[in-house]
Structures are given as C-alpha cells and as structure tokens.
Motif scaffolding. Structure first.
Motif, PDB file in Angstrom:
ATOM      1  N   LYS A 166       0.875  -1.165   0.000  1.00  0.00           N
ATOM      2  CA  LYS A 166       0.000   0.000   0.000  1.00  0.00           C
ATOM      3  C   LYS A 166       0.911   1.213   0.000  1.00  0.00           C
ATOM      4  O   LYS A 166       1.718   1.385   0.934  1.00  0.00           O
ATOM      5  N   GLU A 176      -4.360  18.943  -0.005  1.00  0.00           N
ATOM      6  CA  GLU A 176      -5.348  19.176  -1.055  1.00  0.00           C
ATOM      7  C   GLU A 176      -4.733  19.742  -2.333  1.00  0.00           C
ATOM      8  O   GLU A 176      -5.379  19.756  -3.374  1.00  0.00           O
ATOM      9  N   ARG A 179      -3.765  16.120  -4.002  1.00  0.00           N
ATOM     10  CA  ARG A 179      -4.773  15.092  -4.290  1.00  0.00           C
ATOM     11  C   ARG A 179      -5.392  15.123  -5.679  1.00  0.00           C
ATOM     12  O   ARG A 179      -5.721  14.061  -6.217  1.00  0.00           O
ATOM     13  N   GLN A 183      -3.190  10.519  -8.432  1.00  0.00           N
ATOM     14  CA  GLN A 183      -3.590   9.239  -9.024  1.00  0.00           C
ATOM     15  C   GLN A 183      -3.200   9.176 -10.498  1.00  0.00           C
ATOM     16  O   GLN A 183      -2.637   8.192 -10.962  1.00  0.00           O
ATOM     17  N   GLU A 189      -3.670   6.954  -4.982  1.00  0.00           N
ATOM     18  CA  GLU A 189      -5.032   7.442  -4.790  1.00  0.00           C
ATOM     19  C   GLU A 189      -5.064   8.624  -3.821  1.00  0.00           C
ATOM     20  O   GLU A 189      -4.281   8.659  -2.876  1.00  0.00           O
ATOM     21  N   PRO A 190      -5.998   9.557  -4.016  1.00  0.00           N
ATOM     22  CA  PRO A 190      -6.073  10.717  -3.118  1.00  0.00           C
ATOM     23  C   PRO A 190      -6.210  10.337  -1.646  1.00  0.00           C
ATOM     24  O   PRO A 190      -5.654  11.018  -0.775  1.00  0.00           O
ATOM     25  N   GLU A 191      -6.925   9.244  -1.368  1.00  0.00           N
ATOM     26  CA  GLU A 191      -7.090   8.847   0.039  1.00  0.00           C
ATOM     27  C   GLU A 191      -5.786   8.326   0.635  1.00  0.00           C
ATOM     28  O   GLU A 191      -5.687   8.155   1.849  1.00  0.00           O
TER      29      GLU A 191
ATOM     30  N   TYR B 231     -13.127  15.057   4.276  1.00  0.00           N
ATOM     31  CA  TYR B 231     -12.289  15.884   3.387  1.00  0.00           C
ATOM     32  C   TYR B 231     -10.811  15.694   3.709  1.00  0.00           C
ATOM     33  O   TYR B 231      -9.986  15.502   2.811  1.00  0.00           O
ATOM     34  N   HIS B 233      -9.264  13.230   5.530  1.00  0.00           N
ATOM     35  CA  HIS B 233      -8.714  11.867   5.501  1.00  0.00           C
ATOM     36  C   HIS B 233      -8.911  11.153   4.175  1.00  0.00           C
ATOM     37  O   HIS B 233      -8.089  10.332   3.792  1.00  0.00           O
ATOM     38  N   ILE B 234     -10.023  11.389   3.523  1.00  0.00           N
ATOM     39  CA  ILE B 234     -10.349  10.616   2.322  1.00  0.00           C
ATOM     40  C   ILE B 234     -10.127  11.444   1.060  1.00  0.00           C
ATOM     41  O   ILE B 234      -9.600  10.947   0.063  1.00  0.00           O
ATOM     42  N   ARG B 236     -12.238  12.496  -1.032  1.00  0.00           N
ATOM     43  CA  ARG B 236     -13.212  12.225  -2.091  1.00  0.00           C
ATOM     44  C   ARG B 236     -14.603  12.462  -1.506  1.00  0.00           C
ATOM     45  O   ARG B 236     -14.801  12.352  -0.301  1.00  0.00           O
TER      46      ARG B 236
END
Lengths: 314, 314
Positions: A166, A176, A179, A183, A189-191, B231, B233-234, B236
């Motif tokens: 991972k 931000e 993000r 990807q 991935e943004p997360e 916002y 942590h994820i 998306r």
C-alpha cells in the motif's frame, strides 16, 4: 525459446535504475518481505510504504511547486487587493523577490497560505489547483511540473504496488494541493495522500452544503510531524520509507525502528546536469543529517547521477 | 440443476435483511452505480461508502463503549491518583455516577480523555485498548462488545466491498480506539478509519523513537466535523453514507449533496426486545432531525425491528 533468469525478470521491474548496490537493496528488501515462509515475511496488509513528495517523487528546485502556485495565485488576486503593494509578504511576492518573502518568516508564510489557499470552498480550491497545475511551466525546463516527476520513482511505486504494497505519500506539502493529480501522475489514490493542511469548516450557503477552507494552519506534516501524520492518517507502522531531505529524517527513523525488516532510502540530488545538485547547504530540501546518519543506520543513499538511467519520463 | 434468478442471487448478499423497501433501496442503489454504461454509473475509484460506528455498526447503549473503556481505565489508574477521590469528574467515575460525570460537561470529558487516553506511547495505547476490548463485557448481555456488532451491517459492508466500494468508518469515537480491531471484526482496514483524535508528538526516549499521546483534543469527528474529517482523511466525496443519529446528519447531507446518484441510510433503533429502542429523547445517539428530514431528502430509514432478521452474529 528465450529463457529469462529471475534476476533479469526482477531487473525489468525497475528499468530506469542502473544495476548496482542501490537497486539491489530495493530488490532484496522486496524479495525478503514478500517471500512466504521467510523470516522477514510481511503480510500484504502490513506492507505500507511511505514516500515524501517534493524532491522525492518530483522536483523542488528552484522553489517548491506549491510556492510557485501561491505566488501565481497572489498575483492573480492582486487587482482586488491594492493594499498588497505596500504590505509584506505580498509586496515581495508581487516584486518576485523570493528573499523578501523568506525574510517575512513563518508569519509571512501563514499569511501567504491564508491568502492563496483559503477563503474558498473545497471544490473551488480543487479546481483552482487543478487548473494551475495543468497550465504552469517550470521556469528552467519549460515543462509542466507533472512532467518533472522522477521516472525511476514512478517505477518504484509501481513495483511496490505490484508486490501488494500500500503506497502512501507523506509530504510537507498541502494535502489538497496534491490530491487532484496524484492518481493520474503517480498512480497513488487521493485517500493515500498525507500532507500538511489548513483548517476547514462545513457550512450551508443558500441551502447548499460546502466545505470552506480557513486561513489557519491545522497540521504541519514535516520533520517530526511525519510520523505523527502517519499515525493519524494510516494507523500502521510503515515498513519502507523514501525521502530526500532532513525533513524526512524522522519518517525514515520511525519506519526503520520497527522490530521486523524495514527499508529506508534517501534520494540524493547530485546531478547538476540532468536535474539539480544540492544537499547540506540548500535552503530547499536540505540534506545534511541524513547524509551522515543514513548509511550508519543502514539506509540506502540513491545517487540521482549514478543510480538513475534517466530522470524524467520520456 | 437449480436455476437462481438474479433477484435470489442478490437477496443472498444480505441474508439478514428482510425483503422490502429498505433492502430494495440498497440493492437498487448498488445496481445503479455499478452498471457500466448506465446513467448512474460510478467508477470503482469513486465508490466511497462511509459508516458511522457507534449505533450504526455496533451498539452504543447504555453508554458508548469507549466511555466504558475510559471508566475502567480511570478505575485501574485510581490507586496511583488518590486525589481523584475528591476531584470531578474522577470522583463520579469512581462512584459509578454517570450523571455526575455528565454534569462535569465538556471540561470534565476532556479531563477524562486526558487521563485515560493520553500520557502513553501509541504502541502502549494500542495494547491497552486491545486488551480491554478483548476482556470487557456488556453490562446487560454479558457478551463481548465486538460480538455486539450488527450482522445486517456486516453483510452490508461485505456486499459493498464485493461491489468494489471503498468502505470507511467515519466515527465520533476515537480513531486509535477503533483501529486495533476494525479489520478483524468488520473487515475495515485501520487506514480506512476516520475518527476523533487527540494530539500526539514524536519523540526520542533513550534513543528509541515513540509517538506519545498528549492530553489535548485534536479533532472532533462528529456532526459538522464529519464532512471535514472525510475531506481531510479521504479527499473524495462519498456516494453512500450510513448513520444512526443526528451526529451523522451532516455526513449524510454532504454525501447526498453530490450531483450524481447517492445513498443515505439511517439505522433506527426501534427494537427494545432484541436491542434498544431510542430516538428523539435519547442522550446517547439522539435521532430527531434525521427522522423528520431524512425521508424528505430521500434517505432510507432502516427499522431494526422490521428490516433486520437478526441483530447480532450467531
């Protein structure tokens, strides 16, 4: 029929890395932690790799990309802020005076972030940052910043993912700001992006909900902040860490302090011809302690000049 | 040879849900967003589902599990703190006086968290929380708390994951209190757990690095904090959200405000016989606004009593 030895098959996973001790240290580590039944085996769930961004996955000279974004943003907003002509740090930004901005210190940086990164909704900021990254060019190469990512590191990210790692970014840069494109550009991935952040607030405007970005620092994901960011966002102890500056020192230290096998690698910017050469004296991406301590701690020092066949994707 | 119709095949994915409008709303949503070429199709990357924890995935009565942990922890530490016998909120905790603890308000709660959740390393806290959850029993049923998770919701999590959803917990509870067991109990990885947190600091002690937990609130992931936690942590916009109380209202509101198809579901605790019955007047897990507004906004209200064949795993 052509017979491929395992060594050749491995080598193909990292084609932009020259054969040698650096590349071999990566291959050995991955082989060790993925070999079921081996003493160093680590299950896929725990195969967490963390990468710094600025200077590790993409360039950071002559200034952090996000700082270039902030400068451009201040210039774009200046017509609505006539007072900035006489107020630091904005005055220096508008004059293109980087030293003047630096002289305004942390207080100036916070003001700069507040004016350029806050005061809009999350969706608006994503659009602003995406539009900028799509259009901006590096002052020296004329390339897009997202073309100035390091091909060997892209291969490394892919290689780790192919081995069920991972992969996370853990950057001092704004979470931000990264993000919208990680990807597409890195396959991350943004997360899976951890970074510095400002505060934000959920609110209703005309019956429509929005997340509004506030001019207040929330978390600084640099130096000793990186293990904290990892703890908060990932909640697992990484087994591999990749950085390039002393701001990554604690991340590598924390990662390689785990009881089982671990891996730390520092990208050394020693390639003035193809990229930049800087380390102990640099104001951006200073690498001093890591150069001395890294080898003693078993970390791999990757020489951009001698370990990388090519720097950028072609 | 037995022929299964698609409807029967679907039904098998959620065997503990009674057939009816609630179950059908879940099946319809998942079918819509996963049907390639359909107008509501959402690619796997964007299939983010967020679940509240307390009262949504496991029980929260007669008190939050984490509060029971804090009480037990205070009792265990009390011999080293003779002054607690005369100091609120500790005095009330030691006397088992929940109302007295509540009377100490937010200040008391912060003191309680500081004394029970901080002042140790991250590894020590993980061990303390894991040991406790392995041994503690619910005061009414005598079951382990991790046995008092909701079987229909476990099926829902699995069903969404089987349909390439990324499933996150977004809880008002403490992020590090949940992470040690969410993967084993729910199949939700620790890195997919978002929650409230206290601050922590990276430091070296006798040459060994550690993350030390500090008695200071970092983030409250409840109410309007939930979209902010999502916002941060994820990064998306979720397409599906599952909650049970008004503390989840903004999470459902934010999720279902996206332009494309989305889904919101509230678990209504109306089953005094098999679990608990509470909503508008409850001090824990109050559900008032959601009961009125939810149906108007197209959210599904799941009745524990009539929609669930069974409550707990057997």
């Amino acid at each position: 029929m052509l017979m491929l030895s395992p060594l050749v098959a491995w080598a193909d996973d990292l084609p932009s890395w020259n054969d040698g001790a650096t590349k071999q240290s990566i291959l050995d580590f991955v082989a060790a932690v993925t070999s079921a039944g081996g003493t160093d085996y680590v299950g896929p769930d725990e195969r967490v790799a963390v990468f710094d961004n600025d200077g590790t996955l993409w360039g950071e000279q002559p200034m952090y990309v996000q700082l270039a974004f902030a400068f451009d943003r201040i210039k774009a907003l200046a017509p609505d802020h006539p007072e900035w002509k006489d107020t630091e740090p904005f005055k220096s930004v508008l004059a293109g005076d980087v030293a003047g901005v630096a002289a305004s210190g942390e207080k100036g940086l916070v003001q700069l972030i507040g004016a350029s990164h806050a005061g809009m909704t999350s969706d608006d900021f994503t659009k602003i940052a995406s539009d900028w990254i799509g259009a901006a060019k590096h002052p020296k190469t004329g390339k897009s910043y997202t073309e100035m990512v390091y091909q060997p590191m892209l291969e490394l990210v892919s290689y780790l993912k192919a081995n069920d790692f991972k992969v996370f970014i853990v950057s001092g840069g704004g979470i931000e700001f990264m993000r919208p494109w990680t990807q597409r550009v890195y396959g991350i991935e943004p997360e899976n992006v951890v970074g510095s952040s400002i505060k934000s607030r959920y609110e209703m405007t005309n019956g429509k909900p929005a997340i509004v970005r506030l001019p207040e620092i929330d978390f600084v994901d640099d130096g000793p902040g990186k293990p904290v960011g990892i703890y908060t966002h990932i909640g697992r102890h990484p087994i591999a860490a990749f950085g390039n500056s002393d701001g990554d020192f604690q991340m590598l230290e924390w990662t390689t302090s785990r009881p089982g096998r671990s891996f730390g690698l520092i990208v050394h910017h020693d390639d003035a011809e193809r990229e930049y050469a800087y380390d102990r004296q640099s104001h951006i991406g200073r690498l001093d302690k890591g150069l001395d301590e890294g080898p003693k701690r078993g970390w791999t020092i990757a020489s951009m000049k001698s370990d990388w066949k090519q720097v950028y994707p072609q």
